[in-house]
Design a protein around this motif. Sequence first.
Motif, short mmCIF file in Angstrom:
data_model
loop_
_atom_site.label_atom_id
_atom_site.label_comp_id
_atom_site.label_asym_id
_atom_site.label_seq_id
_atom_site.Cartn_x
_atom_site.Cartn_y
_atom_site.Cartn_z
N ARG A 375 78.30 31.31 39.67
CA ARG A 375 78.16 32.03 38.43
C ARG A 375 78.54 32.19 37.42
NH1 ARG A 375 76.08 37.55 41.79
NH2 ARG A 375 73.96 36.54 42.50
N LYS A 376 79.61 30.89 37.36
CA LYS A 376 80.45 31.26 36.19
C LYS A 376 80.03 30.08 35.29
CE LYS A 376 84.17 29.38 36.50
NZ LYS A 376 85.55 28.84 36.46
N TYR A 379 76.41 32.11 33.91
CA TYR A 379 77.07 33.07 33.09
C TYR A 379 77.41 32.87 31.68
CZ TYR A 379 74.83 36.28 36.68
OH TYR A 379 74.37 36.52 37.17
N TYR A 382 75.72 32.47 29.22
CA TYR A 382 75.16 33.85 27.65
C TYR A 382 75.97 34.09 27.04
CZ TYR A 382 70.80 34.28 31.31
OH TYR A 382 70.16 34.32 32.19
N GLU A 427 69.38 31.41 39.13
CA GLU A 427 69.94 32.09 37.94
C GLU A 427 70.18 31.28 36.99
OE1 GLU A 427 71.91 34.56 38.08
OE2 GLU A 427 72.45 35.55 40.46
N LEU A 431 68.30 31.62 32.85
CA LEU A 431 69.39 31.45 31.44
C LEU A 431 68.01 30.24 30.62
CD1 LEU A 431 71.24 30.71 29.89
CD2 LEU A 431 72.63 28.95 31.30
#
Length: 452
Positions: A375-376, A379, A382, A427, A431
């Motif tokens: 997820r890094k 994310y 973001y 995910e 985004l």
Amino acid sequence: MTVQDNNPAKLDSRRRFRRRFKTLLPSLGVYGGTAVLIAAALWISYQFIEPAPPDTLVMATGNREGAYHAFAMQLSEEFAKEGVTLQLRETAGSVENLALLEEDSDVKVAFLQSGIASAAEHPQLRGLASVDFEPLWLFSNQQTRLRSIGDLKGLRVAVGAPGSGTRQVALKLLADNALTDAELTLLPLTGSAAVDALLDGSIDAALTISSANAGMVQRLLAEPDVRLMSVGRAEAYARRYSWFSHLTLPRGVIDLAQDRPPETIDLIAVAATLVASDDLHPALADLMMRAAASVAARDTLFSRAGRFPSRDFLDFPVSADAERYYKYGVPFLLRYLPFWAANLVDRLKLLALPLLALLLPLSRMLPPAYRWTVRKKVYHWYDEVQAIDQSTSDDSSPAALSRCLLELKRIEDEARAIEVPLSYAHELYALRQHIDMLTQQIERRQEIDVPA
């Protein structure tokens, strides 16, 4: 000049390979690091594992005609079944065996008579097992007819070779009966030499400490012209010395037809014990205990099956391995696996302890760590998207909005290149959806701000 391969199928195959490799990178990072951690823990644990046992064990026995050597031969057969060589070292007897245990680093196990030494004098020795009774046999010819040890005065007596336990005990008994060396002739004869000398009259008596199965004892018990002395004060000797036991040889037990012996004989006996140095490999100690149980667990003239091996009559502290045998029997792995396999599993089980200690917490930590790693990759964009959203509120000029759209276009292009496992694709699409939503909002604001 390099020719470019523009084959669409090959290009697509390479792209799929790169995509799959990039997808695996988070797994390689998390689980690769875990593998390194586990390998380091196993390596550290391995430093504390007992080394593999040698395939040869040297044992001090006694003279070739004695009971010790015969017993050791049977032990060597049990060892051979497990691929281990029990190398027998012939000696004069217990005294020499004791010296070898102390002075010869190769000798790890030996037969000793009980009472031959004490733990205080030899703290490096450990007791394994007593395996048989060894009576003191005092034979004489019919003319001599011994009735007590005191009757040996003035006689020629075979008392075993120097270095034998028989000779040491004989000297002690003679001293207890106030007999000095000058009052009788002590000859270093043993085995068949002592038997022949007694039968041809070269000596008057023969004293030996040995199992009833020893060749010398069997020969003399079968001779009608040889008399076995009954120790009338056997109980007194047993009370005086803790390593003596009072035994009886019943009338007629040797030969009922010939009624031999013609009367019940009282005897005093020591025990044949297995003694080891304190650096004997634990696996070989376990194998020795199992072999001793196989050989010693039988009926004899003086004991029933199952009486030996025993921790009774040991002069030295019981080794930890023997203690475990007396408490639990043959080790579990050795009951069902060959010796080499049981030893390998027993040694490697220590490696399982740090492995379990790591796997239990890692089993809870790895999935979240893996999710965070994947997820890094998504994310962290973001942060930039949120910063762009905030900047549109701070500065809504046409130039600023155009810059924000260019930044969002750059982020969207880079987001399209992100590779994640399929289970985390939502995910990535979330985004891109958010980027698209923010882009539409900015474009609507640009339209509103354009003058009619």
